[in-house]
Design a protein around this motif. Structure first.
Motif, short mmCIF file in Angstrom:
data_model
loop_
_atom_site.label_atom_id
_atom_site.label_comp_id
_atom_site.label_asym_id
_atom_site.label_seq_id
_atom_site.Cartn_x
_atom_site.Cartn_y
_atom_site.Cartn_z
N GLU A 1 41.99 39.32 60.27
CA GLU A 1 43.32 39.01 59.75
C GLU A 1 43.62 39.86 58.52
OE1 GLU A 1 43.73 34.32 61.14
OE2 GLU A 1 43.65 34.85 59.02
N ARG A 2 44.90 40.01 58.27
CA ARG A 2 45.31 40.72 57.07
C ARG A 2 44.91 39.89 55.86
NH1 ARG A 2 51.02 43.68 57.25
NH2 ARG A 2 49.95 44.35 59.15
N GLN A 3 44.31 40.56 54.87
CA GLN A 3 43.83 39.82 53.72
C GLN A 3 44.37 40.40 52.41
OE1 GLN A 3 39.47 41.98 52.93
NE2 GLN A 3 39.53 39.87 53.64
N PHE A 4 44.51 39.53 51.45
CA PHE A 4 44.98 39.90 50.13
C PHE A 4 43.96 40.77 49.42
CE2 PHE A 4 46.87 39.56 46.05
CZ PHE A 4 45.85 39.27 45.15
N VAL A 5 44.44 41.80 48.72
CA VAL A 5 43.57 42.67 47.93
C VAL A 5 43.92 42.54 46.44
CG1 VAL A 5 42.88 45.05 47.45
CG2 VAL A 5 43.27 44.31 49.82
N ALA A 6 45.18 42.80 46.10
CA ALA A 6 45.59 42.79 44.70
C ALA A 6 47.10 42.67 44.65
CB ALA A 6 45.13 44.07 44.00
N VAL A 7 47.59 42.25 43.49
CA VAL A 7 49.04 42.16 43.29
C VAL A 7 49.35 42.39 41.82
CG1 VAL A 7 48.99 39.65 42.96
CG2 VAL A 7 51.11 40.76 43.70
N ILE A 8 50.49 43.02 41.58
CA ILE A 8 51.04 43.09 40.24
C ILE A 8 52.36 42.33 40.29
CG2 ILE A 8 52.08 45.38 40.65
CD1 ILE A 8 51.50 45.90 37.60
N SER A 9 52.45 41.31 39.46
CA SER A 9 53.59 40.41 39.55
C SER A 9 54.82 41.03 38.89
CB SER A 9 53.26 39.08 38.90
OG SER A 9 53.25 39.21 37.48
N LYS A 10 55.95 40.37 39.06
CA LYS A 10 57.19 40.83 38.44
C LYS A 10 57.10 40.81 36.92
CE LYS A 10 59.11 36.23 39.17
NZ LYS A 10 60.15 35.45 39.89
N THR A 11 56.16 40.04 36.39
CA THR A 11 55.94 40.01 34.94
C THR A 11 54.74 40.86 34.54
OG1 THR A 11 54.64 37.99 35.23
CG2 THR A 11 56.97 37.73 34.66
N SER A 12 54.29 41.71 35.48
CA SER A 12 53.21 42.68 35.26
C SER A 12 51.84 42.07 35.07
CB SER A 12 53.54 43.61 34.08
OG SER A 12 54.69 44.38 34.37
N HIS A 13 51.65 40.83 35.49
CA HIS A 13 50.31 40.26 35.54
C HIS A 13 49.64 40.76 36.82
CE1 HIS A 13 52.20 37.50 32.66
NE2 HIS A 13 50.99 37.38 32.16
N THR A 14 48.33 40.93 36.76
CA THR A 14 47.60 41.42 37.93
C THR A 14 46.58 40.37 38.40
OG1 THR A 14 45.99 42.54 36.50
CG2 THR A 14 47.87 43.84 37.29
N TYR A 15 46.41 40.33 39.70
CA TYR A 15 45.48 39.39 40.32
C TYR A 15 44.74 40.14 41.42
CZ TYR A 15 48.72 36.22 38.03
OH TYR A 15 49.51 35.58 37.10
N TYR A 16 43.48 39.77 41.61
CA TYR A 16 42.63 40.48 42.57
C TYR A 16 41.85 39.52 43.44
CZ TYR A 16 43.51 44.41 39.45
OH TYR A 16 44.12 45.39 38.70
N ALA A 17 41.55 39.97 44.64
CA ALA A 17 40.60 39.26 45.47
C ALA A 17 39.22 39.38 44.83
CB ALA A 17 40.58 39.84 46.88
N ASP A 18 38.41 38.35 44.99
CA ASP A 18 37.07 38.37 44.39
C ASP A 18 36.26 39.56 44.86
OD1 ASP A 18 36.59 34.73 44.40
OD2 ASP A 18 37.64 36.07 43.00
N SER A 19 36.48 39.97 46.11
CA SER A 19 35.67 41.05 46.68
C SER A 19 35.95 42.41 46.06
CB SER A 19 35.90 41.12 48.19
OG SER A 19 37.27 41.34 48.48
N VAL A 20 37.07 42.56 45.37
CA VAL A 20 37.41 43.86 44.80
C VAL A 20 37.51 43.81 43.28
CG1 VAL A 20 38.68 44.42 46.91
CG2 VAL A 20 39.94 43.64 44.89
N LYS A 21 37.39 42.63 42.70
CA LYS A 21 37.53 42.49 41.25
C LYS A 21 36.49 43.35 40.53
CE LYS A 21 38.79 38.41 40.32
NZ LYS A 21 38.80 36.95 40.10
#
Length: 124
Positions: A44-64
């Protein structure tokens, strides 16, 4: 017409680096979250990373600690710097834009616009 386009994929040896780019056209994406997702064959398609509209960043544990998402100065381009790549990172990588609330920011169904994907292959 809104379009997202990825570039920068390729073949790299384990331990190497790649930098993916995603450029948007057809609209300004202010107020959007920009995400990177990946899909390996049969998975399945999985989340990797995101930069939010407020420029906060979040990562999947596997790539952090190995991947870094950033936004270009024009604010219609985002990047995914991928370091210390592993064979398990092999997948088609997609960028996406959406307006998900924070609790749903990792959910691919909350993104409205998608690029065509770019292949990343990491050899062992």
């Amino acid at each position: 017409q809104v379009q997202l386009g990825e570039s920068g994929g390729g073949l790299v040896q384990a331990g190497g680096s790649l930098r993916l780019s995603c450029a948007a056209s057809g609209t300004t994406f202010s107020g959007y979250n920009w995400g990177w997702f990946r899909q390996a064959p049969g998975k399945e398609r999985q989340f990797v990373a995101v930069i939010s509209k407020t420029s906060h960043t979040y990562y999947a544990d596997s790539v952090k600690g190995r991947f870094t998402v950033s936004r270009g100065n024009d604010r219609n381009t985002i990047y995914l710097q991928m370091d210390t790549l592993e064979p398990e990172d092999t997948a088609v990588y997609y960028c996406a834009a959406g307006r998900a609330i924070l609790s749903s920011i990792r959910d691919p169904t909350m993104y409205n616009y998608w690029g065509q994907g770019t292949q990343v292959t990491v050899s062992s």
